[in-house]
Write an enzyme that holds these catalytic residues in place. Structure first.
Site, PDB file in Angstrom:
ATOM      1  N   HIS A   1      56.397  22.171  41.110  1.00  0.00           N
ATOM      2  CA  HIS A   1      55.216  22.766  39.919  1.00  0.00           C
ATOM      3  C   HIS A   1      53.171  21.492  39.511  1.00  0.00           C
ATOM      4  CE1 HIS A   1      57.580  26.049  37.998  1.00  0.00           C
ATOM      5  NE2 HIS A   1      57.202  26.203  39.703  1.00  0.00           N
TER       6      HIS A   1
ATOM      7  N   ARG B   1      65.923  30.392  42.153  1.00  0.00           N
ATOM      8  CA  ARG B   1      65.681  29.411  41.789  1.00  0.00           C
ATOM      9  C   ARG B   1      65.311  29.169  40.443  1.00  0.00           C
ATOM     10  NH1 ARG B   1      61.401  25.368  42.859  1.00  0.00           N
ATOM     11  NH2 ARG B   1      59.270  25.800  42.551  1.00  0.00           N
TER      12      ARG B   1
ATOM     13  N   HIS C   1      64.702  33.752  45.831  1.00  0.00           N
ATOM     14  CA  HIS C   1      63.910  33.292  45.168  1.00  0.00           C
ATOM     15  C   HIS C   1      64.508  33.057  43.231  1.00  0.00           C
ATOM     16  CE1 HIS C   1      60.504  30.321  45.134  1.00  0.00           C
ATOM     17  NE2 HIS C   1      60.423  30.910  44.032  1.00  0.00           N
TER      18      HIS C   1
ATOM     19  N   TYR D   1      58.175  30.106  32.119  1.00  0.00           N
ATOM     20  CA  TYR D   1      60.698  30.598  31.694  1.00  0.00           C
ATOM     21  C   TYR D   1      60.810  29.755  30.307  1.00  0.00           C
ATOM     22  CZ  TYR D   1      60.661  29.143  36.984  1.00  0.00           C
ATOM     23  OH  TYR D   1      60.919  29.323  38.607  1.00  0.00           O
TER      24      TYR D   1
ATOM     25  N   ARG E   1      63.516  26.599  47.234  1.00  0.00           N
ATOM     26  CA  ARG E   1      62.428  27.547  47.992  1.00  0.00           C
ATOM     27  C   ARG E   1      63.331  27.844  49.453  1.00  0.00           C
ATOM     28  NH1 ARG E   1      58.225  24.051  46.005  1.00  0.00           N
ATOM     29  NH2 ARG E   1      56.435  25.790  44.311  1.00  0.00           N
TER      30      ARG E   1
ATOM     31  N   LYS F   1      56.520  22.271  49.461  1.00  0.00           N
ATOM     32  CA  LYS F   1      54.808  23.573  49.478  1.00  0.00           C
ATOM     33  C   LYS F   1      53.502  22.329  49.226  1.00  0.00           C
ATOM     34  CE  LYS F   1      53.378  27.726  47.335  1.00  0.00           C
ATOM     35  NZ  LYS F   1      54.135  28.710  46.679  1.00  0.00           N
TER      36      LYS F   1
END
Length: 347
Positions: A320, A297, A294, A329, A204, A229
């Site tokens: 995640h 990514r 982004h 994805y 990120r 994050k």
């Protein structure tokens, strides 16, 4: 000089857009406001939608932009609660501004008298009427639910507060050829290094800018991401080609505190400048897609999946919490789709 300020919605958040002809002195004043950002798409500066900024730019009367005295006191208590729970400052700001919007709407009503029906009215009369996004509405719901958990006597039934139905938006992905063009667009090694590291490690923007030289482990060929994050540490593999580029970059720039520093030694590189670097790369390559940092990514994750990397590993690499987030994805990977033969070919 002439200028205009108005409430806008930018990337799902309420902001104050400030429009004026280019003026160096006025730009310098805008930059001093906390949270001020330039938007290329809006062709304007935008700042946080706060009471102080509304008064500063004379948007609406003070009495219509702040909650009641009770609301202000409760917001301050809520802020202290969030800090005690160690929420990040960006999350605290998001929740406080969301809650403030709700309590401004009900500034004439005691907080303990607010009901679930009031939440529905707010959604219809404020969120929907102002064409605010579902993601912004979801932020409001998060703030309301968490806030009312901290209030002892209330008529709100927290579990019955409903969330908006989220749109199923697929992530934007670039082809490997497009990524290569973007990464090779800049001659400046620092600019090329930053974009390359984002793609090669699936970072990120904030994670890249927070990196320190000590986070690069050249012996184990990994990058250690501290307090990413969700306050989670994680590691990502470091490409030998990237390591070679990093060594060349380090020799030239000799960073001290942060791996990528701005004009002032020891200061973190500015995110707006990084976005501008990407924009310049797109102009040089002639790519007209509205690419953001982004996207690199997203492309990293999709290209890993298409090369046969297990989804569980991709989940860990991206940081995640839920596998459902990573599974999206599979819907943009073209590896399997390209093997499907269209019935048109048999006509």
């Amino acid at each position: 000089m002439n200028w205009e300020a108005k409430i806008i919605t930018h990337k799902g958040s309420k902001r104050i857009g400030v429009y004026f002809e280019k003026n160096a002195e006025f730009i310098a004043r805008i930059k001093k406001i906390d949270g001020a950002r330039w938007s290329q798409s809006l062709v304007a500066w935008h700042i946080p939608d706060t009471e102080e900024n509304r008064i500063r730019f004379k948007i609406i009367p003070r009495s219509h932009s702040i909650p009641s005295a009770e609301g202000i006191a409760q917001i301050e208590k809520f802020k202290q609660y969030l800090r005690s729970k160690r929420y990040s400052e960006s999350t605290i700001t998001t929740y406080i501004e969301a809650l403030k919007s709700f309590l401004v709407f009900y500034r004439e009503k005691p907080i303990t008298e607010i009901t679930n029906e009031d939440v529905i009215i707010y959604n219809n009369e404020y969120i929907l009427k102002n064409n605010l996004s579902a993601s912004y509405q979801n932020q409001i719901v998060n703030a309301i639910k968490l806030f009312f958990k901290t209030i002892r006597e209330t008529k709100i039934e927290i579990d019955k507060i409903h969330r908006p139905k989220r749109a199923k938006v697929l992530p934007n992905v670039l082809s490997k050829e497009e990524v290569k063009l973007i990464l090779n667009a800049h001659i400046n090694i620092k600019h090329k290094m930053m974009l390359s590291l984002i793609y090669s490690c699936g970072l990120r923007c904030g994670e890249l800018l927070a990196l320190k030289p000590v986070n690069i482990d050249s012996k184990r060929n990994i990058v250690l991401l501290k307090n990413a994050k969700g306050k989670k540490d994680r590691i990502t593999p470091l490409s030998p080609k990237i390591l070679e580029m990093l060594r060349e970059y380090y020799t030239v720039f000799k960073p001290t505190t942060f791996l990528f520093e701005g004009q002032t030694k020891g200061q973190q590189y500015d995110s707006r400048s990084l976005q501008l670097i990407l924009k310049q790369a797109l102009q040089k390559t002639g790519i007209t897609k509205p690419v953001t940092l982004h996207w690199l990514r997203h492309s990293y994750a999709t290209h890993l999946l298409e090369s046969g990397t297990d989804l569980r590993y991709i989940q860990d690499l991206l940081g995640h919490s839920s596998s459902k987030t990573t599974e999206i994805y599979t819907h943009v990977s073209t590896k399997s789709i390209q093997q499907i033969k269209s019935p048109f070919d048999n006509l």
